[in-house]
Design an enzyme around this catalytic site. Sequence first.
Site, PDB file in Angstrom:
ATOM      1  N   ARG A 118     -19.417 -28.301   8.206  1.00 11.98           N
ATOM      2  CA  ARG A 118     -18.894 -27.233   9.341  1.00 11.98           C
ATOM      3  C   ARG A 118     -17.629 -27.645   9.830  1.00 11.98           C
ATOM      4  NH1 ARG A 118     -22.867 -30.623  12.344  1.00 11.98           N
ATOM      5  NH2 ARG A 118     -24.563 -29.619  12.090  1.00 11.98           N
ATOM      6  N   LYS A 140      -9.699 -15.152   6.930  1.00 10.42           N
ATOM      7  CA  LYS A 140     -11.471 -14.229   7.195  1.00 10.42           C
ATOM      8  C   LYS A 140     -11.583 -14.891   5.556  1.00 10.42           C
ATOM      9  CE  LYS A 140     -10.828  -9.555   9.216  1.00 10.42           C
ATOM     10  NZ  LYS A 140     -11.850  -8.258   8.833  1.00 10.42           N
ATOM     11  N   GLU A 182      -2.245  -2.740   0.018  1.00  6.05           N
ATOM     12  CA  GLU A 182      -2.316  -3.727   1.372  1.00  6.05           C
ATOM     13  C   GLU A 182      -0.675  -3.248   2.042  1.00  6.05           C
ATOM     14  OE1 GLU A 182      -4.910  -3.496   2.551  1.00  6.05           O
ATOM     15  OE2 GLU A 182      -6.497  -4.824   1.335  1.00  6.05           O
ATOM     16  N   LYS A 224       0.882  -8.865   9.275  1.00  4.83           N
ATOM     17  CA  LYS A 224      -0.377  -9.829   9.296  1.00  4.83           C
ATOM     18  C   LYS A 224      -0.126 -10.884  10.368  1.00  4.83           C
ATOM     19  CE  LYS A 224      -4.618 -10.492   7.618  1.00  4.83           C
ATOM     20  NZ  LYS A 224      -5.626 -10.019   6.573  1.00  4.83           N
ATOM     21  N   GLU A 234     -11.107 -10.696  15.474  1.00  3.78           N
ATOM     22  CA  GLU A 234     -11.238  -9.068  15.208  1.00  3.78           C
ATOM     23  C   GLU A 234     -12.137  -8.408  16.868  1.00  3.78           C
ATOM     24  OE1 GLU A 234     -11.370  -7.459  11.854  1.00  3.78           O
ATOM     25  OE2 GLU A 234     -12.456  -6.284  11.759  1.00  3.78           O
ATOM     26  N   ARG A 238      -7.506  -6.843  15.661  1.00  5.42           N
ATOM     27  CA  ARG A 238      -7.493  -6.956  14.706  1.00  5.42           C
ATOM     28  C   ARG A 238      -8.083  -5.740  13.927  1.00  5.42           C
ATOM     29  NH1 ARG A 238      -8.152 -12.461  11.641  1.00  5.42           N
ATOM     30  NH2 ARG A 238      -7.832 -11.888   9.566  1.00  5.42           N
ATOM     31  N   ASN A 242      -7.670  -2.229   9.047  1.00  9.96           N
ATOM     32  CA  ASN A 242      -8.471  -2.024   8.132  1.00  9.96           C
ATOM     33  C   ASN A 242      -8.787  -0.987   8.637  1.00  9.96           C
ATOM     34  OD1 ASN A 242     -10.547  -4.451   7.711  1.00  9.96           O
ATOM     35  ND2 ASN A 242     -11.076  -4.349   9.652  1.00  9.96           N
ATOM     36  N   HIS A 245     -10.513   0.552   5.480  1.00  6.75           N
ATOM     37  CA  HIS A 245     -11.251   0.029   5.164  1.00  6.75           C
ATOM     38  C   HIS A 245     -12.981  -0.164   4.915  1.00  6.75           C
ATOM     39  CE1 HIS A 245      -8.193  -2.503   4.464  1.00  6.75           C
ATOM     40  NE2 HIS A 245      -8.860  -3.662   4.007  1.00  6.75           N
ATOM     41  N   HIS A 249     -15.277  -0.284   1.623  1.00  7.35           N
ATOM     42  CA  HIS A 249     -16.115  -1.254   1.158  1.00  7.35           C
ATOM     43  C   HIS A 249     -17.085  -0.244   0.824  1.00  7.35           C
ATOM     44  CE1 HIS A 249     -13.878  -4.549   4.373  1.00  7.35           C
ATOM     45  NE2 HIS A 249     -13.400  -4.010   2.891  1.00  7.35           N
ATOM     46  N   HIS A 262     -10.471  -3.622  -5.060  1.00  8.02           N
ATOM     47  CA  HIS A 262      -9.864  -3.940  -3.854  1.00  8.02           C
ATOM     48  C   HIS A 262      -8.981  -2.911  -2.752  1.00  8.02           C
ATOM     49  CE1 HIS A 262     -10.652  -4.565   0.484  1.00  8.02           C
ATOM     50  NE2 HIS A 262      -9.456  -5.043   0.658  1.00  8.02           N
TER      51      HIS A 262
HETATM   52  P1  NAD Z   1      -8.508 -10.888  -7.676  1.00  8.80           P
HETATM   53  O1  NAD Z   1      -9.015 -12.158  -6.780  1.00  8.80           O
HETATM   54  O2  NAD Z   1      -9.986 -10.612  -8.250  1.00  8.80           O
HETATM   55  O3  NAD Z   1      -7.723 -10.843  -8.397  1.00  8.80           O
HETATM   56  C1  NAD Z   1      -7.003  -9.934  -8.945  1.00  8.80           C
HETATM   57  C2  NAD Z   1      -7.425  -9.956 -10.881  1.00  8.80           C
HETATM   58  O4  NAD Z   1      -5.697 -11.080 -11.267  1.00  8.80           O
HETATM   59  C3  NAD Z   1      -8.469 -11.057 -11.700  1.00  8.80           C
HETATM   60  O5  NAD Z   1      -8.579 -10.856 -12.631  1.00  8.80           O
HETATM   61  C4  NAD Z   1      -7.716 -12.881 -11.301  1.00  8.80           C
HETATM   62  O6  NAD Z   1      -7.856 -13.192 -12.575  1.00  8.80           O
HETATM   63  C5  NAD Z   1      -6.032 -12.106 -11.743  1.00  8.80           C
HETATM   64  N1  NAD Z   1      -4.832 -12.966 -11.454  1.00  8.80           N
HETATM   65  C6  NAD Z   1      -4.511 -13.532 -10.290  1.00  8.80           C
HETATM   66  N2  NAD Z   1      -3.397 -13.650  -9.733  1.00  8.80           N
HETATM   67  C7  NAD Z   1      -3.206 -13.387 -11.700  1.00  8.80           C
HETATM   68  C8  NAD Z   1      -1.737 -14.057 -11.819  1.00  8.80           C
HETATM   69  N3  NAD Z   1      -1.036 -14.723 -10.972  1.00  8.80           N
HETATM   70  N4  NAD Z   1      -1.528 -13.727 -13.035  1.00  8.80           N
HETATM   71  C9  NAD Z   1      -1.968 -13.361 -13.906  1.00  8.80           C
HETATM   72  N5  NAD Z   1      -3.471 -12.896 -13.384  1.00  8.80           N
HETATM   73  C10 NAD Z   1      -4.035 -12.929 -12.535  1.00  8.80           C
HETATM   74  O7  NAD Z   1      -8.005  -9.579  -6.243  1.00  8.80           O
HETATM   75  P2  NAD Z   1      -7.326  -9.257  -5.316  1.00  8.80           P
HETATM   76  O8  NAD Z   1      -6.655  -8.027  -5.475  1.00  8.80           O
HETATM   77  O9  NAD Z   1      -6.241 -10.192  -4.781  1.00  8.80           O
HETATM   78  O10 NAD Z   1      -8.503  -9.653  -4.128  1.00  8.80           O
HETATM   79  C11 NAD Z   1      -9.072  -8.696  -3.996  1.00  8.80           C
HETATM   80  C12 NAD Z   1     -10.369  -9.818  -2.951  1.00  8.80           C
HETATM   81  O11 NAD Z   1      -9.663  -9.510  -1.492  1.00  8.80           O
HETATM   82  C13 NAD Z   1     -11.265  -8.304  -2.559  1.00  8.80           C
HETATM   83  O12 NAD Z   1     -13.089  -9.486  -2.458  1.00  8.80           O
HETATM   84  C14 NAD Z   1     -11.376  -7.979  -1.240  1.00  8.80           C
HETATM   85  O13 NAD Z   1     -12.191  -7.837  -0.343  1.00  8.80           O
HETATM   86  C15 NAD Z   1     -10.642  -8.994  -0.377  1.00  8.80           C
HETATM   87  N6  NAD Z   1      -9.571  -9.249   0.530  1.00  8.80           N
HETATM   88  C16 NAD Z   1     -10.304 -10.334   1.842  1.00  8.80           C
HETATM   89  C17 NAD Z   1      -8.873  -9.707   2.315  1.00  8.80           C
HETATM   90  C18 NAD Z   1      -9.201 -11.227   3.668  1.00  8.80           C
HETATM   91  O14 NAD Z   1      -8.684 -10.869   4.938  1.00  8.80           O
HETATM   92  N7  NAD Z   1      -9.911 -12.536   3.803  1.00  8.80           N
HETATM   93  C19 NAD Z   1      -8.625  -9.088   3.261  1.00  8.80           C
HETATM   94  C20 NAD Z   1      -7.754  -8.015   1.682  1.00  8.80           C
HETATM   95  C21 NAD Z   1      -8.409  -8.330   0.261  1.00  8.80           C
HETATM   96  N1  GLY Z   2      -8.109  -7.490   6.191  1.00  9.21           N
HETATM   97  C1  GLY Z   2      -7.974  -7.044   7.475  1.00  9.21           C
HETATM   98  C2  GLY Z   2      -7.720  -8.470   7.822  1.00  9.21           C
HETATM   99  O1  GLY Z   2      -7.566  -9.355   7.558  1.00  9.21           O
HETATM  100  O2  GLY Z   2      -8.648  -8.581   9.172  1.00  9.21           O
END
Ligand code: NAD
Ligand code: GLY
Length: 356
Positions: A118, A140, A182, A224, A234, A238, A242, A245, A249, A262
């Site tokens: 939990r 998130k 972003e 942020k 949210e 918050r 988005n 987004h 999505h 993304h």
């Molecule tokens: P990702 O995690 O897929 O990383 C991108 C690619 O780069 C991958 O192939 C990874 O292996 C590679 N990589 C990462 N760091 C590296 C480095 N330093 N050197 C070489 N290769 C590297 O993609 P992302 O764009 O970081 O994240 C996208 C995800 O984040 C989506 O799932 C999206 O929904 C999520 N997201 C979440 C939030 C949140 O608030 N939680 C906000 C925005 C996006």
């Molecule tokens: N990426 C949107 C949020 O964190 O709320």
Amino acid sequence: MRQIQVSLAKRSYPIRIGNDVLADTAALASLVMGKQALIITDENIAPFYLPAIQAALQSKTVQTLIFPPGEQEKNLVRFTEVMHVLAEMKASRDVTLIALGGGVVGDLTGFAAACWMRGVRFIQIPTTLLAMVDSSVGGKTAVDLESGKNLVGAFHQPVAVLADLTTLKTLPERELKAGLAEVIKYGAAFDVGFFSWLEKHVEELLALDETGLTEAISRSCRHKAGVVSRDETEQGERMLLNLGHTFAHAIETEQGYGGFLHGEAVAIGMCLAARLSAQLKRAPAADAERLGNLLKRAGLPTSLPAELDSEALLMRMKLDKKALSGSLRLILWRGLGRADVVADVSETAILRVLSG
Ligand code: NAD
Ligand code: GLY
């Protein structure tokens, strides 16, 4: 090194940004309070950065899980694997999970940390620009279903975010550009001054200029952290994070998570939201054009590919988490720096913008 604090009702945590953040091994080790830690990363990142993290934690009992990279891995199957590894470790409540990677690793690890017993501690070590400015901050956490992105998740805050800029040197250029979407979002939604700054400095960011990156990441994280501090779960403000987004999505889900990155989908989504705002006479068309131009200079797509069906995208948009009782709520804007939440946008208007 710069430090920004995320202040929440019950506690706060730091975002450390700089070139030597991971070199401070004592600081990293001190964040692992118990004896056990589980590092989760992916196959692209592990060869570069995993050994240093493992060495920093040599006084602890450390397990590592290395997943294949990509959005397709952010799912319930991988989540279950993490649960089984924690069970095999006999991980107790004081275990610390460490997310070493981009948003995929961060979202999955955070969700696992939210669920194990939990809720246990976790540290975000973002290695993509997108994760540094967005996904690692704010708690998130989620995995995707085939029917929709981030549908299974929880709000669970990390104990710290360690953003070491040197990790961006190995990041593929396409991923860097996706992260810029972003960054641009913060200017577009909240801060026209930051947007103008980005118009002057976008080429420096693409060239990984250290001063420019530090400034862009810090300004993004300040936005942020501010929004999350005021509206952690949210309920209102918050949602503005988005911008673009709901469209993004829908695009990612419709493509089966193997098409646009993304950030690329967010770039298209922001342009669609800006164009819809202009069509509804809420915002100047010139601002939509300015946004499109900056995104193009950042090497990002700004329109939908013809093969994506607008009716299908609209159906996907209805599963968005902001929708209430089946009714869509979109983030539109009144122009650069002024986003707002809009309910009851006509489906005809949305379809018009989706079909170009
Ligand atoms: P990702 O995690 O897929 O990383 C991108 C690619 O780069 C991958 O192939 C990874 O292996 C590679 N990589 C990462 N760091 C590296 C480095 N330093 N050197 C070489 N290769 C590297 O993609 P992302 O764009 O970081 O994240 C996208 C995800 O984040 C989506 O799932 C999206 O929904 C999520 N997201 C979440 C939030 C949140 O608030 N939680 C906000 C925005 C996006
Ligand atoms: N990426 C949107 C949020 O964190 O709320």
